[in-house]
Write an enzyme that holds these catalytic residues in place. Structure first.
Site, short mmCIF file in Angstrom:
data_model
loop_
_atom_site.label_atom_id
_atom_site.label_comp_id
_atom_site.label_asym_id
_atom_site.label_seq_id
_atom_site.Cartn_x
_atom_site.Cartn_y
_atom_site.Cartn_z
N ASN A 44 0.96 -1.02 0.01
CA ASN A 44 -0.08 0.06 0.11
C ASN A 44 1.09 1.25 0.30
OD1 ASN A 44 -1.74 1.79 0.87
ND2 ASN A 44 -2.29 1.54 2.33
N LYS A 58 0.66 4.16 -0.53
CA LYS A 58 -0.34 5.34 0.46
C LYS A 58 -0.21 6.37 -0.26
CE LYS A 58 -0.11 3.27 5.05
NZ LYS A 58 0.10 3.03 6.12
N GLU A 109 -6.89 4.72 7.80
CA GLU A 109 -6.57 6.22 7.60
C GLU A 109 -8.19 6.85 6.65
OE1 GLU A 109 -2.67 5.67 6.05
OE2 GLU A 109 -2.38 4.72 7.84
N HIS A 144 -9.43 1.24 5.23
CA HIS A 144 -8.47 1.42 5.55
C HIS A 144 -9.05 2.41 6.89
CE1 HIS A 144 -3.90 2.36 6.95
NE2 HIS A 144 -3.65 1.23 6.19
N GLU A 177 -5.43 -4.73 10.64
CA GLU A 177 -4.36 -3.81 10.47
C GLU A 177 -4.08 -3.09 12.49
OE1 GLU A 177 -2.55 -2.64 6.97
OE2 GLU A 177 -3.59 -1.37 7.24
N GLY A 187 2.49 2.13 10.77
CA GLY A 187 3.35 3.22 11.17
C GLY A 187 4.43 3.87 12.25
N SER A 213 3.02 -2.19 10.41
CA SER A 213 5.28 -2.35 11.08
C SER A 213 5.47 -3.42 10.12
CB SER A 213 5.24 -1.37 11.92
OG SER A 213 5.35 -0.44 12.05
P1 13P Z 1 3.03 -0.19 7.88
O1 13P Z 1 3.97 -0.93 6.89
O2 13P Z 1 3.98 1.38 7.15
O3 13P Z 1 3.24 0.66 9.10
O4 13P Z 1 1.61 0.27 6.97
C1 13P Z 1 0.82 -0.46 7.21
C2 13P Z 1 -0.35 -0.03 6.56
O5 13P Z 1 -1.39 0.49 6.69
C3 13P Z 1 -0.32 -1.05 5.63
O6 13P Z 1 -1.93 -0.56 4.55
#
Ligand code: 13P
Length: 252
Positions: free
Chosen positions: A9, A11, A98, A96, A168, A174, A214
């Protein structure tokens, strides 16, 4: 047997030229050393059509990170599921954390998005997961159950079979904090039990449940060794080909 999947992803990272370069590099690396799992990259909308021209679809799948909750028309700035599909993409990430948190995507909105994505022939990577406060209050099971019931358990068994679940935990995204393999396995097994209760053992057995948060080359082998963890949804570590390849190789 359910698929093992490593999905990236991106982002809101990479301009068009950078994204094309990354896709090219990844395609080369994975053509030279074939993966033992399905690999998908989910990119910003603007990359999709160009990246679709570059990657070998037998080796790398392509997906968007979102799509609209409306079919078409006067929705300035939105991108429909049909438009995503027309680029050559086969997947879309929906739900997601976010999107839920920063763009106020509710279970009802996500339900519409899922239906439109499926109606347009896209496979959905549907994200669920609890916040740190919810984990501290031991509410993670309740949270993921409500998220499934709110947006995807309305589907027929046939449609649900086009869904990949990504667990997740928000506190691991992150942050460098990863759920331990045991913590992740425990909730993945719970998620699979919910799917079994709703759709039966065969559908539950065939559903891929990915871990995200992560995930990197150093912790992927331990996570992927667990029976109910079928791969990963990778943020930061999907932005460099060697890092992403390191996670893909955890399946070897
Ligand atoms: P990270 O791998 O940067 O922690 O992000 C995970 C994520 O949100 C994947 O959709």
């Amino acid at each position: 047997m359910r698929k093992k999947i490593v999905a990236g992803n991106w982002k809101m990272n990479k301009n068009l030229q950078e994204g094309v370069a990354l896709a090219k590099e990844l395609n080369e690396v994975l053509t030279a050393d074939k993966p033992n799992c399905d690999v998908v990259i989910c990119t910003p909308f603007i990359h999709l059509a160009s990246v679709a021209q570059i990657i070998n679809p037998d080796i790398i799948g392509l997906g968007a990170e979102n799509c609209a909750d409306k079919e078409k028309g006067a929705y300035t700035g939105e991108v429909s599921a049909e438009m995503v599909k027309s680029t050559g993409a086969q997947y879309v990430i929906l739900g997601h954390s976010e999107r839920r948190e920063y763009y106020n995507e509710t279970p009802e909105i996500l339900k519409e998005k899922v239906l439109l994505a499926l109606a347009n022939g896209l496979k959905v990577i549907f994200c669920i997961g609890e916040s740190l406060e919810e984990r501290k209050a031991n509410k993670q099971n309740e949270v993921v159950k409500a998220e499934l019931e709110g947006s995807v358990f309305n589907l027929s068994a046939e449609d649900f079979s086009k869904i990949v679940i990504a667990y997740e935990p928000i506190w691991a995204i992150g942050t460098g904090l990863t759920a331990t393999a045991e913590q992740a396995e425990e909730i993945h097994a719970y998620i699979r039990s919910l799917i079994e209760a709703k759709y039966g053992a065969e559908v539950a057995d065939n559903t891929s449940i990915l871990y995200g948060g992560s995930c990197k080359a150093s912790n992927a082998p331990e996570l992927f060794a667990k029976p109910d963890i079928d791969g990963g949804l990778i943020g930061g570590a999907s932005l460099k080909a060697p890092d992403f390849k390191g996670i893909i190789d955890a399946w070897k």
